[in-house]
Write an enzyme that holds these catalytic residues in place. Structure first.
Site, PDB file in Angstrom:
ATOM      1  N   SER A   5       0.778  -1.753   0.053  1.00  0.00           N
ATOM      2  CA  SER A   5       0.189  -0.308   0.322  1.00  0.00           C
ATOM      3  C   SER A   5       1.022   0.981   0.183  1.00  0.00           C
ATOM      4  O   SER A   5       1.805   1.363   0.309  1.00  0.00           O
ATOM      5  CB  SER A   5      -1.477  -0.118   0.973  1.00  0.00           C
ATOM      6  N   GLY A   6       0.410   2.048  -0.388  1.00  0.00           N
ATOM      7  CA  GLY A   6       1.108   3.514  -0.017  1.00  0.00           C
ATOM      8  C   GLY A   6       2.654   4.118  -0.781  1.00  0.00           C
ATOM      9  O   GLY A   6       2.705   3.335  -1.343  1.00  0.00           O
ATOM     10  N   GLY A  64       4.858   2.887   0.308  1.00  0.00           N
ATOM     11  CA  GLY A  64       5.562   1.192   0.262  1.00  0.00           C
ATOM     12  C   GLY A  64       5.109   0.544  -0.947  1.00  0.00           C
ATOM     13  O   GLY A  64       6.029  -0.221  -1.968  1.00  0.00           O
ATOM     14  N   TYR A 112       2.670   8.692  17.475  1.00  0.00           N
ATOM     15  CA  TYR A 112       3.778   8.607  16.753  1.00  0.00           C
ATOM     16  C   TYR A 112       4.128   9.160  16.180  1.00  0.00           C
ATOM     17  O   TYR A 112       5.955   8.569  15.545  1.00  0.00           O
ATOM     18  CB  TYR A 112       2.351   8.879  15.453  1.00  0.00           C
TER      19      TYR A 112
END
Ligand SMILES: NC(=O)c1ccc[n+]([C@@H]2O[C@H](COP(=O)([O-])OP(=O)(O)OC[C@H]3O[C@@H](n4cnc5c(N)ncnc54)[C@H](OP(=O)(O)O)[C@@H]3O)[C@@H](O)[C@H]2O)c1
Length: 291
Positions: free
Chosen positions: A20-21, A23, A174
């Protein structure tokens, strides 16, 4: 059918969070340029879909799927063994998997989820793959790239509360994990730079990926507000791909540094060498049972 550009032929890339995204975008780029690419993904179906799409778009069969849940160090340890069995050398490791978590959840292994999934998992994977990365370093400069974030400026590390038992917040957990990515790249460089390994970290920008929908309501609202300003994933992956695969001087000698938009921006004042050393020592202790 897509034409293979061969400039990464004979190179092995390992990309975590590759379904996804950012990567996915990076893995597709490396495969399209002839590299053997290991996609490390959490979910089998999403992983298989990405594998199929990348193979088809790149016409490269040397793309393989490996499964691991980064909230479990036992799972990371297992996938590292599988990767070591699959590849005698690894030229580039992209520690990219990551996300935000709405609430404080302790894993079965006793870690706060963001801490383990965004930092300890990549740390353990790097440690376990190091012999194969050093092997690649015998003939070429091997690279380790971390997907960090501007969010690393949110919060210093409280070494007495690594699992954030006091005052958990999504942004704190995060941001702090992204600071850990930046510091780990720097410490790898200090420890292994003379062994022909080059490490780096980067901020991709605020990028239009699925990450905004996965971190709970706060993250979703932030994603909606930010939506018009989020950059396209191809633009977001540019510095990532550049650091991992370009022969530009700044990449070959990235020197453990943090990048954004192919430049070195300012970093948090608490992103010190001392913090990097301390984080390394404590991380080594925590992952030791899984080594
Ligand atoms: N997008 C941004 O604006 C932005 C900004 C700064 C930094 N970043 C960083 O960029 C990296 C990639 O994120 P993205 O924006 O591309 O979002 P994404 O599309 O959600 O990709 C994240 C990847 O990490 C994987 N992942 C998350 N938790 C995992 C776990 N516990 N075990 C295994 N894999 C896990 C996801 O797997 P699933 O698909 O199974 O969830 C996915 O493959 C992250 O490290 C993020 O912190 C993103």
């Amino acid at each position: 059918m897509a034409q293979l550009n061969q400039d990464l032929l004979n190179k092995v890339f390992v990309v975590t969070g590759a379904n996804s995204g950012l990567g996915y975008q990076a893995a597709l780029n490396f495969a399209s340029r002839g590299a053997a690419v290991a996609l490390v993904c959490r979910d089998e179906t999403r992983g298989r879909n990405a594998l199929q799409a990348i193979k088809q778009a790149s016409s490269n069969d040397a793309v393989k799927l490996y499964l691991a849940d980064f909230s479990s160090l036992a799972s990371v340890s297992k996938v590292a063994q599988e990767l070591r069995a699959g590849y005698t050398k690894i030229d580039v490791l992209c520690n990219n998997a990551g996300g935000a978590n709405a609430s404080m959840v302790e894993t079965e292994e006793g870690f706060e989820t963001t801490f383990v999934a965004n930092h300890l998992a990549g740390f353990l994977l790097t440690m376990k793959l190091l012999p194969a990365i050093l092997k690649a370093g015998e003939t070429n400069k091997a690279r380790i790239v971390f997907t960090s974030s501007l969010g690393h400026k949110n919060s210093a590390i409280d070494f007495d509360d690594l699992n954030l038992k006091r005052g958990y917040s999504t942004l704190k957990a995060y941001g702090r994990s992204k600071l850990m990515n930046l510091l780990t790249a720097r410490e790898i460089q200090r420890r292994y730079g003379d062994k022909n390994i080059v490490a780096s970290s980067f901020h991709p920008g605020a990028v239009r990926t699925a990450i905004w929908s996965k971190g709970g309501i706060l993250s979703r609202v932030l994603g909606i507000v930010m939506y018009p300003f989020l950059v396209d994933v191809k633009k977001g992956a540019d510095t990532f791909i550049w650091l991992a695969s370009s022969n530009d001087e700044e990449c070959v000698n990235a020197n453990g540094n943090y990048f954004y938009d192919r430049r070195q921006p300012s970093i948090a004042p608490f992103a010190t060498d001392e913090a990097a050393k301390q984080l390394w020592q404590v991380s080594e202790e925590l992952v030791r049972p899984y080594c």
